[in-house]
Design a protein around this motif. Structure first.
Motif, PDB file in Angstrom:
ATOM      1  N   ASN A   7      -8.367  -7.866   6.163  1.00  0.00           N
ATOM      2  CA  ASN A   7      -9.799  -7.951   5.883  1.00  0.00           C
ATOM      3  C   ASN A   7     -10.171  -7.119   4.663  1.00  0.00           C
ATOM      4  N   GLU A   8      -9.547  -5.966   4.528  1.00  0.00           N
ATOM      5  CA  GLU A   8      -9.802  -5.107   3.374  1.00  0.00           C
ATOM      6  C   GLU A   8      -9.361  -5.785   2.077  1.00  0.00           C
ATOM      7  N   LEU A   9      -8.229  -6.473   2.138  1.00  0.00           N
ATOM      8  CA  LEU A   9      -7.717  -7.185   0.966  1.00  0.00           C
ATOM      9  C   LEU A   9      -8.661  -8.325   0.583  1.00  0.00           C
ATOM     10  N   LYS A  10      -9.192  -9.023   1.563  1.00  0.00           N
ATOM     11  CA  LYS A  10     -10.127 -10.129   1.299  1.00  0.00           C
ATOM     12  C   LYS A  10     -11.425  -9.625   0.674  1.00  0.00           C
ATOM     13  N   ILE A  11     -11.874  -8.457   1.115  1.00  0.00           N
ATOM     14  CA  ILE A  11     -13.123  -7.893   0.585  1.00  0.00           C
ATOM     15  C   ILE A  11     -12.956  -7.433  -0.859  1.00  0.00           C
ATOM     16  N   THR A  12     -11.839  -6.792  -1.152  1.00  0.00           N
ATOM     17  CA  THR A  12     -11.653  -6.195  -2.481  1.00  0.00           C
ATOM     18  C   THR A  12     -11.094  -7.177  -3.511  1.00  0.00           C
ATOM     19  N   TYR A  13     -10.403  -8.209  -3.052  1.00  0.00           N
ATOM     20  CA  TYR A  13      -9.843  -9.228  -3.963  1.00  0.00           C
ATOM     21  C   TYR A  13     -10.284 -10.594  -3.448  1.00  0.00           C
ATOM     22  N   ASN A  14     -11.540 -10.938  -3.711  1.00  0.00           N
ATOM     23  CA  ASN A  14     -12.054 -12.165  -3.077  1.00  0.00           C
ATOM     24  C   ASN A  14     -11.512 -13.448  -3.690  1.00  0.00           C
ATOM     25  N   GLU A  15     -10.690 -13.326  -4.748  1.00  0.00           N
ATOM     26  CA  GLU A  15     -10.016 -14.522  -5.271  1.00  0.00           C
ATOM     27  C   GLU A  15      -8.801 -14.888  -4.422  1.00  0.00           C
ATOM     28  N   ILE A  16      -8.337 -13.968  -3.570  1.00  0.00           N
ATOM     29  CA  ILE A  16      -7.218 -14.249  -2.680  1.00  0.00           C
ATOM     30  C   ILE A  16      -7.742 -14.945  -1.431  1.00  0.00           C
ATOM     31  N   LYS A  17      -7.177 -16.093  -1.119  1.00  0.00           N
ATOM     32  CA  LYS A  17      -7.659 -16.895   0.002  1.00  0.00           C
ATOM     33  C   LYS A  17      -7.084 -16.410   1.331  1.00  0.00           C
ATOM     34  N   ASP A  18      -7.801 -16.735   2.384  1.00  0.00           N
ATOM     35  CA  ASP A  18      -7.408 -16.288   3.718  1.00  0.00           C
ATOM     36  C   ASP A  18      -5.995 -16.731   4.082  1.00  0.00           C
ATOM     37  N   ASN A  19      -5.631 -17.961   3.733  1.00  0.00           N
ATOM     38  CA  ASN A  19      -4.303 -18.470   4.127  1.00  0.00           C
ATOM     39  C   ASN A  19      -3.164 -17.900   3.288  1.00  0.00           C
ATOM     40  N   GLN A  20      -3.502 -17.103   2.270  1.00  0.00           N
ATOM     41  CA  GLN A  20      -2.464 -16.430   1.481  1.00  0.00           C
ATOM     42  C   GLN A  20      -2.071 -15.088   2.086  1.00  0.00           C
ATOM     43  N   ILE A  21      -2.882 -14.563   2.986  1.00  0.00           N
ATOM     44  CA  ILE A  21      -2.661 -13.227   3.551  1.00  0.00           C
ATOM     45  C   ILE A  21      -2.107 -13.374   4.962  1.00  0.00           C
ATOM     46  N   ILE A  22      -0.926 -12.833   5.181  1.00  0.00           N
ATOM     47  CA  ILE A  22      -0.216 -13.000   6.446  1.00  0.00           C
ATOM     48  C   ILE A  22       0.029 -11.630   7.078  1.00  0.00           C
ATOM     49  N   VAL A  23      -0.422 -11.452   8.301  1.00  0.00           N
ATOM     50  CA  VAL A  23      -0.224 -10.193   9.023  1.00  0.00           C
ATOM     51  C   VAL A  23       1.167 -10.195   9.648  1.00  0.00           C
ATOM     52  N   THR A  24       1.982  -9.232   9.249  1.00  0.00           N
ATOM     53  CA  THR A  24       3.367  -9.180   9.726  1.00  0.00           C
ATOM     54  C   THR A  24       3.757  -7.834  10.329  1.00  0.00           C
ATOM     55  N   GLY A  25       2.972  -6.780  10.058  1.00  0.00           N
ATOM     56  CA  GLY A  25       3.455  -5.431  10.349  1.00  0.00           C
ATOM     57  C   GLY A  25       4.361  -4.960   9.234  1.00  0.00           C
ATOM     58  N   SER A  26       4.965  -3.799   9.403  1.00  0.00           N
ATOM     59  CA  SER A  26       5.861  -3.220   8.403  1.00  0.00           C
ATOM     60  C   SER A  26       7.108  -2.676   9.079  1.00  0.00           C
TER      61      SER A  26
ATOM     62  N   LYS B 122     -15.479   0.629  -4.674  1.00  0.00           N
ATOM     63  CA  LYS B 122     -16.440   1.615  -4.187  1.00  0.00           C
ATOM     64  C   LYS B 122     -17.716   0.934  -3.700  1.00  0.00           C
ATOM     65  N   LYS B 123     -18.107  -0.081  -4.429  1.00  0.00           N
ATOM     66  CA  LYS B 123     -19.347  -0.785  -4.100  1.00  0.00           C
ATOM     67  C   LYS B 123     -19.182  -1.665  -2.853  1.00  0.00           C
ATOM     68  N   VAL B 124     -18.136  -2.478  -2.833  1.00  0.00           N
ATOM     69  CA  VAL B 124     -18.014  -3.451  -1.729  1.00  0.00           C
ATOM     70  C   VAL B 124     -17.572  -2.787  -0.420  1.00  0.00           C
ATOM     71  N   LEU B 125     -16.888  -1.626  -0.527  1.00  0.00           N
ATOM     72  CA  LEU B 125     -16.469  -0.922   0.682  1.00  0.00           C
ATOM     73  C   LEU B 125     -17.421   0.214   1.046  1.00  0.00           C
ATOM     74  N   HIS B 126     -18.419   0.436   0.189  1.00  0.00           N
ATOM     75  CA  HIS B 126     -19.429   1.471   0.442  1.00  0.00           C
ATOM     76  C   HIS B 126     -18.778   2.837   0.683  1.00  0.00           C
ATOM     77  N   ASN B 127     -17.892   3.212  -0.261  1.00  0.00           N
ATOM     78  CA  ASN B 127     -17.153   4.462  -0.095  1.00  0.00           C
ATOM     79  C   ASN B 127     -16.991   5.142  -1.452  1.00  0.00           C
ATOM     80  N   GLU B 128     -17.735   6.218  -1.662  1.00  0.00           N
ATOM     81  CA  GLU B 128     -17.712   6.939  -2.932  1.00  0.00           C
ATOM     82  C   GLU B 128     -16.351   7.580  -3.229  1.00  0.00           C
ATOM     83  N   THR B 129     -15.586   7.921  -2.188  1.00  0.00           N
ATOM     84  CA  THR B 129     -14.330   8.644  -2.409  1.00  0.00           C
ATOM     85  C   THR B 129     -13.252   7.776  -3.054  1.00  0.00           C
ATOM     86  N   ILE B 130     -13.479   6.493  -3.138  1.00  0.00           N
ATOM     87  CA  ILE B 130     -12.494   5.615  -3.785  1.00  0.00           C
ATOM     88  C   ILE B 130     -12.266   6.038  -5.236  1.00  0.00           C
TER      89      ILE B 130
END
Length: 469
Positions: free
Chosen positions: A213-232, A84-92
């Motif tokens: 980007n959302e995953l990096k913001i909310t879980y900052n222990e996860i590194k950029d090279n661990q997150i792979i954009v593939t689609g679904s 809620k804090k890092v995404l600035h969204n109360e509805t979370i």
């Protein structure tokens, strides 16, 4: 190369086992093993669809230890506050269920809120708690049982098809402790902010750069090279020519009229309490139209909604409505959890042809907007409260994080009150290219294109992961 797929629920069956995914794995030379918790009847259905899977292994039944569950729930609440804090969204915080039934569950919720509040002040404290959860799970009987299965298979990689599953926790924890490469698919466009990433993985496959980007913001222990954009692979069924019908055959099967426009009303599950009210409003307003203007309605309910809550509306307006039931089954009648209900392959046929031959879709913030966008058809979002003093106000719904992806786009038609229903539906039916003009752009934001190549993308990344040092 050997791969283990963790299949905890029916959504994983639909999106992966019924898509091009298994064929792509075979092309790359993978030997496929499945760890599953879905009903045995579902395994029989999968075997009728494909022979690509070498072995199935049922995940042993286990009950999460009380202390582990408490830690997990505390962590969820703390993370929701953090998000809620890092995404600035109360509805979370709407994703925290504090209306639990039973004394034990109410106490658990209160403890989680109290301790989680203090933990949320320090991100390192959240990480410490989550690591402690892993240590407790490593001492359970299930940890050693799944360890024997994994050791016997000796996989090159383990892919969890649903990151929210608690069942996957001991499997992934064992793999991480034994240097076996792990990956997960963030399975839906709205999942990241909900703080339900149970385990930690070597790699994370996301729908889009936006999700990354959302995953990096909310879980900052996860590194950029661990997150792979593939689609679904979720939308690959729309490119499967084998399941497509002709309009004549579809309309004949469901007794639909060629002389009328057709809209689809798709509902959410029972956690959305006002679906019946919306459905009744739509039927009442459309029924007022002149006969030559009046569209026919195809009703597709949420697959896990086995309730009779729509019974009265379906009966009263049967001259308007054709219900096409999702072909999802369960071994135990009344069990409507996603790990108990699973799709038959026929449901892909029903879904694809419903989208092909309906001219537009109406719903409350549903993913079906994207299903229709695949075929460039408009969606109308209901944007008013059908009952006074609602405990599920629509104003909150469209503030959820995943709807921020619509910013700056004319992505859907907004129905802002009951009196607008007929005019806006007729407009969307008669002038589909003049409304929701950015629906394709919206979809391009939330999922990598081309949609038909997502399985190929995922398998290509898995192959590289297996061969990397």
């Amino acid at each position: 190369m050997k791969i283990i797929l963790i299949v905890p629920d029916g959504v994983a069956v639909r999106n992966f086992l019924y898509s091009n995914f298994l064929d792509e794995l075979q092309k790359k030379g993978f030997e496929i093993h499945v760890l599953y918790q879905i009903p045995e009847y579902a395994i029989k259905e999968v075997n009728e669809v494909t022979n690509a899977i070498k072995e199935y292994h049922r995940i042993p039944y286990f009950t999460e230890p009380a202390l582990a569950r408490t830690l997990r729930e505390v962590g969820v609440y703390a993370r929701l506050l953090h998000n809620k804090k890092v995404l600035h969204n109360e509805t979370i915080m709407c994703f925290w269920n504090n209306k639990k039934k039973g004394v034990k569950r109410k106490v658990l919720a209160k403890v989680s809120e109290t301790v989680g509040f203090f933990l949320s002040k320090s991100y390192s404290s959240i990480l410490f708690l989550e690591n402690y959860y892993v240590k407790i799970m490593a001492k359970t009987k299930i940890y050693n049982e799944v360890g024997k299965i994994i050791k016997a298979i000796n996989p090159d990689v383990v892919l969890n098809l649903h990151q929210r599953s608690i069942t996957s926790s001991p499997i992934i924890n064992y793999c991480n402790a034994n240097n076996i490469k792990t990956a997960t698919m963030i399975f839906s466009w709205d999942n990241v902010p909900k703080a339900r990433l149970i385990s930690r993985y070597k790699y994370y496959f996301t729908w889009s750069e936006l999700m990354k980007n959302e995953l990096k913001i909310t879980y900052n222990e996860i590194k950029d090279n661990q997150i792979i954009v593939t689609g679904s692979p979720q939308f690959e069924c729309y490119f499967d020519e084998k399941i497509k019908m002709t309009k004549d055959d579809f309309f004949k099967e469901y007794n639909l009229s060629h002389h009328k426009k057709t809209i689809c009303f798709s509902s959410n599950d029972t956690s959305s309490p006002h679906e019946v009210n919306y459905f009744q409003d739509i039927c009442e307003e459309l029924d007022k139209l002149e006969e030559h203007q009046k569209p026919q309605i195809v009703f597709r309910r949420n697959p896990v909604d086995k309730s009779n809550r729509f019974k009265d509306v379906l009966s009263k307006f049967k001259h308007l409505i054709t219900e096409i039931e999702p072909d999802w089954k369960t071994e135990n009648e009344g069990d409507v959890h996603f790990n108990a209900v699973f799709p038959k392959l026929n449901d892909n046929r029903l879904l694809v042809n419903t989208v092909m031959f309906c001219d537009a879709v109406v719903n409350l913030g549903s993913t079906m907007a994207h299903d229709f966008a695949v075929l460039d058809k408009p969606c109308l979002y209901l944007n008013y409260n059908p009952v006074e003093n609602s405990l599920f106000p629509v104003e909150e719904v469209y503030q959820f994080q995943h709807f921020r992806s619509m910013k700056g786009l004319d992505a859907v038609v907004w129905i802002n009150n009951k009196s607008e229903i007929s005019d806006k539906i007729i407009l969307a039916l008669n002038q589909p290219n003049e409304v929701a003009k950015d629906r394709k752009k919206w979809m391009e934001r939330i999922i990598q294109h081309p949609l038909s190549q997502c399985s190929e993308n995922i398998v290509g990344k898995l192959s590289k992961i297996c061969t990397s040092v």
